[in-house]
Structures are given as C-alpha cells and as structure tokens.
Scaffold this active site. Structure first.
Site, PDB file in Angstrom:
ATOM      1  N   THR A 227      29.368  39.360  31.532  1.00  0.00           N
ATOM      2  CA  THR A 227      28.789  38.407  32.667  1.00  0.00           C
ATOM      3  C   THR A 227      27.259  39.012  32.700  1.00  0.00           C
ATOM      4  O   THR A 227      26.812  40.115  32.247  1.00  0.00           O
ATOM      5  CB  THR A 227      29.259  39.185  33.899  1.00  0.00           C
ATOM      6  N   ARG A 255      42.564  31.917  34.450  1.00  0.00           N
ATOM      7  CA  ARG A 255      42.190  33.066  35.201  1.00  0.00           C
ATOM      8  C   ARG A 255      40.783  32.871  35.656  1.00  0.00           C
ATOM      9  O   ARG A 255      39.896  32.331  34.803  1.00  0.00           O
ATOM     10  CB  ARG A 255      42.359  34.365  34.434  1.00  0.00           C
ATOM     11  N   VAL A 256      40.403  33.135  36.432  1.00  0.00           N
ATOM     12  CA  VAL A 256      39.113  33.100  37.311  1.00  0.00           C
ATOM     13  C   VAL A 256      38.720  34.414  37.840  1.00  0.00           C
ATOM     14  O   VAL A 256      39.350  34.957  38.627  1.00  0.00           O
ATOM     15  CB  VAL A 256      38.888  31.772  38.258  1.00  0.00           C
ATOM     16  N   GLY A 257      37.454  34.755  37.675  1.00  0.00           N
ATOM     17  CA  GLY A 257      37.086  36.157  38.153  1.00  0.00           C
ATOM     18  C   GLY A 257      36.342  36.147  39.263  1.00  0.00           C
ATOM     19  O   GLY A 257      36.279  35.107  39.889  1.00  0.00           O
ATOM     20  N   ASP A 258      35.531  37.051  39.556  1.00  0.00           N
ATOM     21  CA  ASP A 258      34.732  37.004  40.670  1.00  0.00           C
ATOM     22  C   ASP A 258      33.444  36.197  40.772  1.00  0.00           C
ATOM     23  O   ASP A 258      32.918  35.914  41.763  1.00  0.00           O
ATOM     24  CB  ASP A 258      34.310  38.505  40.870  1.00  0.00           C
ATOM     25  N   THR A 278      29.367  42.848  38.209  1.00  0.00           N
ATOM     26  CA  THR A 278      29.896  42.848  36.950  1.00  0.00           C
ATOM     27  C   THR A 278      30.826  43.736  36.792  1.00  0.00           C
ATOM     28  O   THR A 278      30.943  44.670  37.451  1.00  0.00           O
ATOM     29  CB  THR A 278      28.685  43.013  35.834  1.00  0.00           C
ATOM     30  N   GLY A 279      31.849  43.393  35.823  1.00  0.00           N
ATOM     31  CA  GLY A 279      33.160  44.224  35.547  1.00  0.00           C
ATOM     32  C   GLY A 279      34.309  43.523  36.095  1.00  0.00           C
ATOM     33  O   GLY A 279      34.194  42.170  36.125  1.00  0.00           O
ATOM     34  N   GLY A 281      36.579  41.404  37.750  1.00  0.00           N
ATOM     35  CA  GLY A 281      36.486  40.717  38.745  1.00  0.00           C
ATOM     36  C   GLY A 281      37.441  40.659  39.917  1.00  0.00           C
ATOM     37  O   GLY A 281      37.209  40.493  41.051  1.00  0.00           O
TER      38      GLY A 281
END
Ligand code: GLY
Length: 366
Positions: A227, A255-258, A278-279, A281
């Site tokens: 990210t 899959r979708v993150g933050d 970052t990291g 999510g």
C-alpha cells in the site's frame, strides 16, 4: 485446551495486557487540551499559508512525494498533489502497488484506491482489474458520479468509458516469481508488512488469522509493501489524502481491504487533519481506523499520539493475535505537524516540505 497450551495462552494474553497498560500511559494531555480543540463547523484554525507538506507510507513514499511536490511547489492543490504522488508508485514496474504487484490466489492483480479532498468530497474503487491508475479512476468517481465507491467490473467499465486504457493483465516478472513460489504450497495464509523479525522474511512469516503466512518479501528481496498512503497540505492550508494498493498478496478473489473504505484506509477533515493507513486492512476496517485518528486529533492529541491511540485500540481488539499483524497510520494536522505510529517495528514514512526530504522512523507498540 491442554494445561500447557492454556498456560501459554494466558501468559501471552497477560504479557500483552501488561505491555499495553504500560504503553497506554505514555499518552498525556492537559485537561484544557480537549476544550481548546472543540470548534464549530466552518472554523478552520491553524491555517499555514505558504507551508506545503506531504507525507507518505514506506520508502516508496520518497519517489511519490517528489511527484506530489511538483504540484505543491507550484502552489497546486493538495488534491492534485496526492493524486500525482501515488501515481508515481502505481507506475513503477515490480513495485508492490499497482499492476506490477502480487496477484490474488487465482493469479489476478486486483486493485483498490481512494482519494478525498478538503470538502469531504471522496471517491474510491475496489476490486479493479487491468487499469494502471486506480487512484485517477477514484478521482473520476468523486468528480463525475453521485457515488463514492465503484467496484469490480462496474468500476472497470466506468474507467474505460472515462478513457482509461485496458491493460493486458499480465503479471510483472517479480509478481510471477512470487506467485509461482506461493503456488508450491498454495496455503491461504496472507500476511503483510511485518518487518521486525527474521521470521517475517520470505517463506517464513509468523502466523495470523489464517494460520501461517504468505511471503512478506518478494523473491528479489523487496518487502511486500502492498500500500501507499499519502496525505498533504497545500500552500492554502487545505488537506487531501490518497491511498492505492493491490491488497494482500495471494488474497481470496474478491477480497477488499481498508484502502478504498473512506474512514478506514484514509480520511480527511479539513478542520482537523488527514490520515492514511497501511497494514492488515481487516483490522483497520473493524475500528474505522483513519477516522478514529482524526477524531483523536480533534480531541487534542498530536498526530503521533492520535495514531498511537488507534494502534492501541487495534491491539486491544486483537489481543494476543496483535503480534501476528502489522498496521500503521500516518497523520498530518491542520498546523502542518505530522506523525505516525505502528503496531510493529520497521515502519517508516517519507516526508517532504520546504526544508526537508527524508524518511522518518516510526515508534511502535510492540
Ligand atoms: N492495507 C491494505 C489492505 O489491507 O488491503
């Protein structure tokens, strides 16, 4: 649970608890701080004309900041700067962001991005394939639709209609090697961005929610920084933020993150500050991380204190599993003060202003 396992479990919980209690005491505020930072909508304190600044996550942020600075140094807007800045990272071949990044477990690169300006205008895309600059598509969503978030095929159709070329979808050389390596075991055990232990090196990262781990390094030795998040203040004192990512390498398809979730991966309140995450999510989404950091700053915390408070909240939620993930926040307040905090060691952010261009090492909870 066996006695031995149960002993280990409670010892781990206990030590994390002691640790958090000790660290939590480090955030100190005067009793007057909170009141002095509660202001009405429309009041914009601490305006800093002529003092642009940009910060962004990880060492890839140095090049990204240069891209942003070309805009900021010409008195351009923070919004144009944060778009131009992360486009540099999206363009770099064999980086861990953009089309050169690691694919999902089915072998496709899927991208998420979001952007937000100083007036709560925001746009994002998720699960976007074969488009080189998701951040610019996110901006078009913000500017040309009544919506905030477009996903998947719909986001791609919108991008094509807006004139973005459809790329060939081939993996970069690094991503191909990483994917081939991962396919040997095909374990669904993604982890990201933990750099503080030898155990997080390629092929041997620690366990997480899914069990053990996918590679935290690419075969060429680069870290799996998935990210880039960037926040900037322009010469008029306005704030904006952007995030763009390929998400976890070898993630489940869809899959979708933050990063594209406004308030989780990034948030801007022009009265208070701008934040990016970052990291891992999932853990940022669970507690609306970037929004929480902005609210902590509104209560009077410095950017670093606010990021720390959010990281502590994630650690409390995760309990003993906090040791197995990485999350970090970067924050810029309305005075142009910046700071960050990470769960684990090894995170740094890139800073550029009129006087400085450097990496800033970041304190961590663990
Ligand atoms: N922070 C990026 C992600 O979890 O996708």
């Amino acid at each position: 649970m066996s006695n031995r396992r149960s002993f280990l479990h409670s010892s781990l919980l206990g030590s994390l608890g002691i640790f958090l209690t000790k660290k939590a005491g480090a955030v100190t505020r005067g009793p007057g701080d909170r009141a002095s930072h509660i202001r009405g909508i429309g009041e914009v304190p601490g305006r800093v004309p002529g003092h642009p600044v940009v910060i962004s996550t990880w060492d890839t942020g140095l090049a990204a900041n240069k891209g942003a600075w070309e805009v900021l140094s010409r008195n351009g807007s923070a919004l144009d700067a944060v778009e131009a800045g992360v486009k540099v990272t999206e363009s770099s071949v064999n980086c861990c962001v953009g089309l050169g990044a690691n694919p999902d477990r089915d072998g496709y690169v899927t991208l998420d991005a979001s952007i937000m300006d100083h007036q709560f205008n925001c746009g994002s895309v998720a699960f976007l394939e074969r488009i080189k600059h998701p951040i610019s598509v996110a901006r078009r969503v913000m500017e040309k639709t009544p919506h905030v978030l477009l996903v998947g095929v719909g986001a791609q159709q919108f991008a094509i209609a807006e004139g973005f070329p459809l790329e060939d979808g081939k993996l970069s050389e690094d991503a191909k090697k990483s994917y081939e390596q991962w396919l040997k075991k095909s374990e669904y055990k993604p982890v990201i961005n933990i750099e503080n232990t030898k155990s997080s090196a390629f092929g041997a990262a620690p366990s997480n929610d899914w069990g053990a781990a996918a590679p935290a390094r690419l075969p060429n030795g680069k870290w799996n920084h998935d990210t880039i998040g960037m926040v900037a203040m322009d010469a008029s004192g306005n704030l904006s933020g952007s995030v763009t990512t390929s998400g976890m390498g070898f993630k489940m398809r869809g899959r979708v993150g933050d990063s594209p979730i406004i308030g989780a991966g990034m948030f801007v309140d022009n009265e208070v500050g701008a934040v990016a995450a970052t990291g891992q999510g999932e853990d940022v989404i669970r507690m609306c991380g970037s929004h929480a950091v902005v609210e902590f700053m509104r209560q009077g915390m410095s950017p670093e204190q606010a990021c720390k408070a959010a990281v502590e909240r994630i650690a409390r939620i995760k309990k003993e599993k906090a040791r197995d993930i990485q999350v970090a926040f970067i924050a810029l307040n309305k005075k142009g003060e910046h700071g960050a905090y990470a769960l684990q060691k090894g995170f740094s952010y890139a800073l550029k202003n009129n006087n400085e261009e450097r990496m800033v090492e970041v304190n961590s909870l663990i």
